[in-house]
Design a protein around this motif. Structure first.
Motif, PDB file in Angstrom:
ATOM      1  N   ALA A 151       3.205   6.034  -5.666  1.00  0.00           N
ATOM      2  CA  ALA A 151       2.917   6.123  -7.100  1.00  0.00           C
ATOM      3  C   ALA A 151       1.784   7.120  -7.365  1.00  0.00           C
ATOM      4  CB  ALA A 151       2.549   4.741  -7.646  1.00  0.00           C
ATOM      5  N   VAL A 152       0.787   7.106  -6.500  1.00  0.00           N
ATOM      6  CA  VAL A 152      -0.348   8.027  -6.657  1.00  0.00           C
ATOM      7  C   VAL A 152       0.087   9.470  -6.468  1.00  0.00           C
ATOM      8  CG1 VAL A 152      -2.551   8.749  -5.648  1.00  0.00           C
ATOM      9  CG2 VAL A 152      -2.093   6.324  -6.021  1.00  0.00           C
ATOM     10  N   ILE A 153       0.926   9.748  -5.471  1.00  0.00           N
ATOM     11  CA  ILE A 153       1.352  11.129  -5.235  1.00  0.00           C
ATOM     12  C   ILE A 153       2.232  11.628  -6.378  1.00  0.00           C
ATOM     13  CG2 ILE A 153       3.450  10.604  -3.921  1.00  0.00           C
ATOM     14  CD1 ILE A 153       0.936  13.406  -3.156  1.00  0.00           C
ATOM     15  N   VAL A 154       3.029  10.746  -6.971  1.00  0.00           N
ATOM     16  CA  VAL A 154       3.845  11.147  -8.124  1.00  0.00           C
ATOM     17  C   VAL A 154       2.945  11.493  -9.309  1.00  0.00           C
ATOM     18  CG1 VAL A 154       5.515  10.334  -9.835  1.00  0.00           C
ATOM     19  CG2 VAL A 154       5.894   9.874  -7.412  1.00  0.00           C
ATOM     20  N   ASN A 172       0.818  -1.213   0.000  1.00  0.00           N
ATOM     21  CA  ASN A 172       0.000   0.000   0.000  1.00  0.00           C
ATOM     22  C   ASN A 172       0.856   1.268   0.000  1.00  0.00           C
ATOM     23  OD1 ASN A 172      -2.348  -1.505   0.027  1.00  0.00           O
ATOM     24  ND2 ASN A 172      -2.571  -1.426   2.255  1.00  0.00           N
ATOM     25  N   ASP A 173       2.015   1.203   0.651  1.00  0.00           N
ATOM     26  CA  ASP A 173       2.905   2.363   0.663  1.00  0.00           C
ATOM     27  C   ASP A 173       3.446   2.647  -0.733  1.00  0.00           C
ATOM     28  OD1 ASP A 173       3.164   2.895   3.678  1.00  0.00           O
ATOM     29  OD2 ASP A 173       3.639   0.762   3.532  1.00  0.00           O
ATOM     30  N   ALA A 174       3.802   1.584  -1.461  1.00  0.00           N
ATOM     31  CA  ALA A 174       4.288   1.771  -2.831  1.00  0.00           C
ATOM     32  C   ALA A 174       3.197   2.366  -3.716  1.00  0.00           C
ATOM     33  CB  ALA A 174       4.762   0.426  -3.395  1.00  0.00           C
ATOM     34  N   ILE A 175       1.973   1.898  -3.534  1.00  0.00           N
ATOM     35  CA  ILE A 175       0.853   2.443  -4.318  1.00  0.00           C
ATOM     36  C   ILE A 175       0.634   3.916  -3.982  1.00  0.00           C
ATOM     37  CG2 ILE A 175      -1.641   2.284  -4.709  1.00  0.00           C
ATOM     38  CD1 ILE A 175      -1.416  -0.717  -4.214  1.00  0.00           C
ATOM     39  N   ALA A 176       0.725   4.243  -2.698  1.00  0.00           N
ATOM     40  CA  ALA A 176       0.520   5.630  -2.275  1.00  0.00           C
ATOM     41  C   ALA A 176       1.572   6.554  -2.886  1.00  0.00           C
ATOM     42  CB  ALA A 176       0.556   5.715  -0.752  1.00  0.00           C
TER      43      ALA A 176
END
Length: 275
Positions: free
Chosen positions: A252-255, A246-250
């Protein structure tokens, strides 16, 4: 004070609650940076929509968020008026003596107010609303731990002070409300009179509040000493922080979010905000 919720944690199960506290601290910083990258109405609209998306993901009602910013209404109004009267432009709307209001000033004032609102709500949703003080302390300590390699050995103390400060803000607010109610029951008047009289009326509140804060600090220090607390050196963690999927997804979303803001800034279909 009854609606002041800074530092309060809302224990619900949500994707944001499950993130690593270190991730949420970094995401909060990136989110704040992204708010300053907005340069037109399109990017500001995306920024405003992101707050509603964060609230939905965190499963926190908008009514709670709006109540939490009520103590900051004066800041919003002051910022809006300052920008309305001081920002010049090409389209004059109102001219009355030395008072001149331009269309650009109104737009700038509105967008800056939105930016301040988003900064308060967004950072709160990513940190204090969804992260316990203990987890926030662990995250700050972990992120600052590389400083120990250059001789900074008090990282744990700094993180602990941050945690204690966040923890006791709601407690002191509740204590203040109790003191105000007690003083009112004794006939104290905090609402009538000029500014000087109201300021003097606050003395019966500030003195017992200060005494209570000192007393709580002494009790906390005694409790920590009784539990053999001697700082962070050599201590182990009950919960080990780990980055997950979930941290990796988060991240990616902020980028993608920052890239979208930069792209909208280049479109320039709407009023360009350059100040």
């Amino acid at each position: 004070m009854k609606t002041f919720s800074f530092g309060q944690y809302y224990p619900v199960s949500s994707p944001i609650h499950s993130l690593d506290p270190r991730s949420k601290i970094i995401l909060a910083v990136l989110y704040i940076v992204s708010s300053f990258l907005c340069r037109n109405i399109l990017s500001f609209l995306l920024l405003l929509v992101s707050v509603f998306a964060l609230a939905a993901l965190a499963k926190i009602k908008l009514s709670i968020l709006l109540k939490s910013v009520k103590p900051l209404v004066f800041v919003f109004i002051f910022s809006f008026l300052i920008n309305v009267f001081l920002t010049k432009g090409d389209t004059l709307l109102i001219s009355f003596g030395i008072i001149q209001i331009y269309r650009e000033g109104l737009i700038d004032a509105f967008l800056i107010t939105v930016r301040i609102l988003v900064l308060v709500l967004g950072s709160g949703l990513l940190m204090t609303y969804t992260t316990t003080p203990i987890a926030l302390t662990d995250g700050i300590e972990s992120l600052l731990s590389p400083l120990s390699k250059i001789g900074v050995d008090n990282v744990h103390y700094f993180a602990m002070m941050m945690s204690i400060a966040l923890r006791f803000i709601p407690t002191l607010m509740d204590e203040t409300q109790k003191i105000i109610s007690a003083q009112k029951s004794r006939g104290a008047d905090f609402e009538s009179g000029n500014v000087i009289k109201r300021a003097k009326a606050m003395i019966p509140i500030l003195i017992p509040l200060f005494a209570s804060a000192v007393h709580r600090g002494i009790e906390l220090a005694t409790a920590m000493e009784c539990r053999c607390y001697h700082g962070g050196k050599g201590r182990t963690k009950f919960r080990v922080l780990k980055f997950g999927k979930n941290d990796a997804i988060a991240f990616a979303v902020i980028v993608i979010f920052i890239a979208a803001i930069l792209l909208l800034n280049r479109i320039g279909l709407f009023y360009n905000f350059t100040r």
